[in-house]
Design a protein around this motif. Structure first.
Motif, PDB file in Angstrom:
ATOM      1  N   ARG A   1       0.846  -1.183   0.000  1.00 31.51           N
ATOM      2  CA  ARG A   1       0.000   0.000   0.000  1.00 31.51           C
ATOM      3  C   ARG A   1       0.881   1.231   0.000  1.00 31.51           C
ATOM      4  N   PRO A   2       1.181   1.738  -1.173  1.00 29.34           N
ATOM      5  CA  PRO A   2       2.092   2.891  -1.275  1.00 29.34           C
ATOM      6  C   PRO A   2       1.634   4.114  -0.476  1.00 29.34           C
ATOM      7  N   ALA A   3       0.335   4.332  -0.364  1.00 29.26           N
ATOM      8  CA  ALA A   3      -0.144   5.501   0.382  1.00 29.26           C
ATOM      9  C   ALA A   3       0.284   5.427   1.848  1.00 29.26           C
ATOM     10  N   ASP A   4       0.366   4.228   2.399  1.00 30.88           N
ATOM     11  CA  ASP A   4       0.790   4.085   3.789  1.00 30.88           C
ATOM     12  C   ASP A   4       2.209   4.616   3.979  1.00 30.88           C
ATOM     13  N   GLY A   5       3.077   4.342   3.014  1.00 31.50           N
ATOM     14  CA  GLY A   5       4.454   4.846   3.093  1.00 31.50           C
ATOM     15  C   GLY A   5       4.499   6.361   3.070  1.00 31.50           C
ATOM     16  N   TRP A   6       3.667   6.948   2.240  1.00 33.07           N
ATOM     17  CA  TRP A   6       3.617   8.414   2.173  1.00 33.07           C
ATOM     18  C   TRP A   6       3.071   9.005   3.471  1.00 33.07           C
ATOM     19  N   ILE A   7       2.011   8.421   3.992  1.00 31.33           N
ATOM     20  CA  ILE A   7       1.438   8.926   5.238  1.00 31.33           C
ATOM     21  C   ILE A   7       2.465   8.815   6.369  1.00 31.33           C
ATOM     22  N   THR A 146      11.776   7.411  25.240  1.00 34.61           N
ATOM     23  CA  THR A 146      10.461   6.838  24.928  1.00 34.61           C
ATOM     24  C   THR A 146       9.914   7.384  23.611  1.00 34.61           C
ATOM     25  N   TYR A 147      10.199   8.631  23.316  1.00 35.67           N
ATOM     26  CA  TYR A 147       9.735   9.230  22.058  1.00 35.67           C
ATOM     27  C   TYR A 147      10.375   8.544  20.850  1.00 35.67           C
ATOM     28  N   TYR A 148      11.700   8.435  20.864  1.00 40.09           N
ATOM     29  CA  TYR A 148      12.364   7.830  19.714  1.00 40.09           C
ATOM     30  C   TYR A 148      12.090   6.340  19.599  1.00 40.09           C
ATOM     31  N   LEU A 149      12.016   5.637  20.734  1.00 39.26           N
ATOM     32  CA  LEU A 149      11.638   4.221  20.666  1.00 39.26           C
ATOM     33  C   LEU A 149      10.208   4.077  20.142  1.00 39.26           C
ATOM     34  N   GLY A 150       9.339   4.992  20.539  1.00 45.10           N
ATOM     35  CA  GLY A 150       7.960   4.970  20.045  1.00 45.10           C
ATOM     36  C   GLY A 150       7.880   5.195  18.547  1.00 45.10           C
ATOM     37  N   GLN A 151       8.556   6.230  18.076  1.00 40.58           N
ATOM     38  CA  GLN A 151       8.557   6.511  16.632  1.00 40.58           C
ATOM     39  C   GLN A 151       9.177   5.343  15.854  1.00 40.58           C
ATOM     40  N   HIS A 152      10.271   4.823  16.394  1.00 36.06           N
ATOM     41  CA  HIS A 152      10.942   3.698  15.752  1.00 36.06           C
ATOM     42  C   HIS A 152      10.008   2.487  15.703  1.00 36.06           C
ATOM     43  N   GLY A 153       9.306   2.236  16.810  1.00 31.76           N
ATOM     44  CA  GLY A 153       8.386   1.107  16.860  1.00 31.76           C
ATOM     45  C   GLY A 153       7.263   1.229  15.847  1.00 31.76           C
ATOM     46  N   ILE A 154       6.672   2.403  15.747  1.00 34.41           N
ATOM     47  CA  ILE A 154       5.594   2.619  14.782  1.00 34.41           C
ATOM     48  C   ILE A 154       6.111   2.399  13.363  1.00 34.41           C
ATOM     49  N   ALA A 155       7.204   3.065  13.029  1.00 39.49           N
ATOM     50  CA  ALA A 155       7.745   2.954  11.666  1.00 39.49           C
ATOM     51  C   ALA A 155       8.185   1.528  11.355  1.00 39.49           C
ATOM     52  N   LEU A 156       8.915   0.913  12.271  1.00 36.36           N
ATOM     53  CA  LEU A 156       9.406  -0.448  12.057  1.00 36.36           C
ATOM     54  C   LEU A 156       8.246  -1.425  11.900  1.00 36.36           C
ATOM     55  N   GLY A 157       7.232  -1.290  12.738  1.00 41.56           N
ATOM     56  CA  GLY A 157       6.079  -2.178  12.654  1.00 41.56           C
ATOM     57  C   GLY A 157       5.341  -2.050  11.334  1.00 41.56           C
ATOM     58  N   ILE A 158       5.155  -0.831  10.868  1.00 44.45           N
ATOM     59  CA  ILE A 158       4.448  -0.612   9.599  1.00 44.45           C
ATOM     60  C   ILE A 158       5.280  -1.149   8.436  1.00 44.45           C
ATOM     61  N   VAL A 159       6.549  -0.799   8.406  1.00 37.28           N
ATOM     62  CA  VAL A 159       7.417  -1.263   7.314  1.00 37.28           C
ATOM     63  C   VAL A 159       7.511  -2.787   7.316  1.00 37.28           C
ATOM     64  N   HIS A 160       7.706  -3.381   8.479  1.00 40.93           N
ATOM     65  CA  HIS A 160       7.807  -4.837   8.569  1.00 40.93           C
ATOM     66  C   HIS A 160       6.519  -5.516   8.106  1.00 40.93           C
ATOM     67  N   SER A 161       5.374  -4.980   8.521  1.00 40.44           N
ATOM     68  CA  SER A 161       4.093  -5.563   8.118  1.00 40.44           C
ATOM     69  C   SER A 161       3.918  -5.528   6.612  1.00 40.44           C
ATOM     70  N   HIS A 162       4.229  -4.388   6.002  1.00 40.19           N
ATOM     71  CA  HIS A 162       4.066  -4.275   4.557  1.00 40.19           C
ATOM     72  C   HIS A 162       5.098  -5.119   3.819  1.00 40.19           C
ATOM     73  N   TRP A 163       6.297  -5.202   4.358  1.00 40.74           N
ATOM     74  CA  TRP A 163       7.330  -6.036   3.738  1.00 40.74           C
ATOM     75  C   TRP A 163       6.912  -7.497   3.792  1.00 40.74           C
ATOM     76  N   SER A 164       6.360  -7.930   4.931  1.00 38.80           N
ATOM     77  CA  SER A 164       5.907  -9.310   5.067  1.00 38.80           C
ATOM     78  C   SER A 164       4.785  -9.614   4.087  1.00 38.80           C
ATOM     79  N   LEU A 165       3.848  -8.669   3.927  1.00 41.46           N
ATOM     80  CA  LEU A 165       2.751  -8.870   2.976  1.00 41.46           C
ATOM     81  C   LEU A 165       3.271  -8.950   1.547  1.00 41.46           C
ATOM     82  N   SER A 166       4.235  -8.064   1.221  1.00 43.71           N
ATOM     83  CA  SER A 166       4.806  -8.081  -0.138  1.00 43.71           C
ATOM     84  C   SER A 166       5.538  -9.382  -0.390  1.00 43.71           C
ATOM     85  N   LYS A 167       6.245  -9.857   0.608  1.00 42.09           N
ATOM     86  CA  LYS A 167       7.001 -11.103   0.473  1.00 42.09           C
ATOM     87  C   LYS A 167       6.055 -12.274   0.260  1.00 42.09           C
TER      88      LYS A 167
END
Length: 171
Positions: A1-7, A146-167
């Motif tokens: 979902r390319p729009a998710d990456g942009w958002i 906590t802020y940077y771990l939070g941002q990292h967690g959100i980004a990592l989780g979204i990227v990982h989920s989409h990467w897993s779906l693409s795979k």
């Protein structure tokens, strides 16, 4: 979902802008507005990725109720010290609370997304306590970690989920 990456990219950009404004004396409201936009973008991203029909598990529902109760009592605790910032801070608390709950209910395949959203809430709670209620020991370290771990967690989780779906789609 390319729009998710942009958002996600735009949300992270507004977070950077918020960091900048919070670092400049006298621009707190601009920082608050930047982070408000970040939370609204995350909210849109999480809602785009809800399972349909929406049937949260008992654990997600219970955690959501706890987040809502925390935000309610926390905003009550902050309220007497907010002065003219009462309305913008209250709106902000509502936005981050709804964002965290939406993150809990999202269908991302890893828990990093909702853990990241919760850490973002913890970071902001510490920041607000330090700013409006009195100095919090080790506030800078606690807020930033906590802020940077939070941002990292959100980004990592979204990227990982989409990467897993693409795979999966390729196999």
């Amino acid at each position: 979902r390319p729009a998710d990456g942009w958002i996600l990219g735009v949300a992270l950009s507004f977070s950077c802008l918020g960091d900048l404004f919070l670092a400049i004396k006298g621009t707190f409201l601009l920082g608050l507005a930047s982070f408000l936009i970040t939370h609204l973008l995350y909210l849109a991203l999480f809602m785009r990725n809800w399972r349909r029909p929406l049937r949260p598990s008992g654990r997600r529902l219970a955690t959501s109720i706890l987040v809502l109760l925390f935000s309610l009592f926390y905003s009550q605790w902050l309220a007497p010290t907010l002065g003219s910032l009462a309305l913008p801070v209250t709106l902000y608390i509502c936005a981050i609370t709804v964002m965290v709950v939406a993150g809990l209910w999202s269908s991302f395949s890893v828990s990093w997304v909702w853990v990241g959203a919760m850490l973002f809430l913890v970071s902001d709670a510490i920041l607000a306590a330090d700013r409006f209620r009195g100095k919090v020991p080790f506030a800078g370290f606690l807020i930033w970690s906590t802020y940077y771990l939070g941002q990292h967690g959100i980004a990592l989780g979204i990227v990982h989920s989409h990467w897993s779906l693409s795979k999966k789609a390729l196999t």
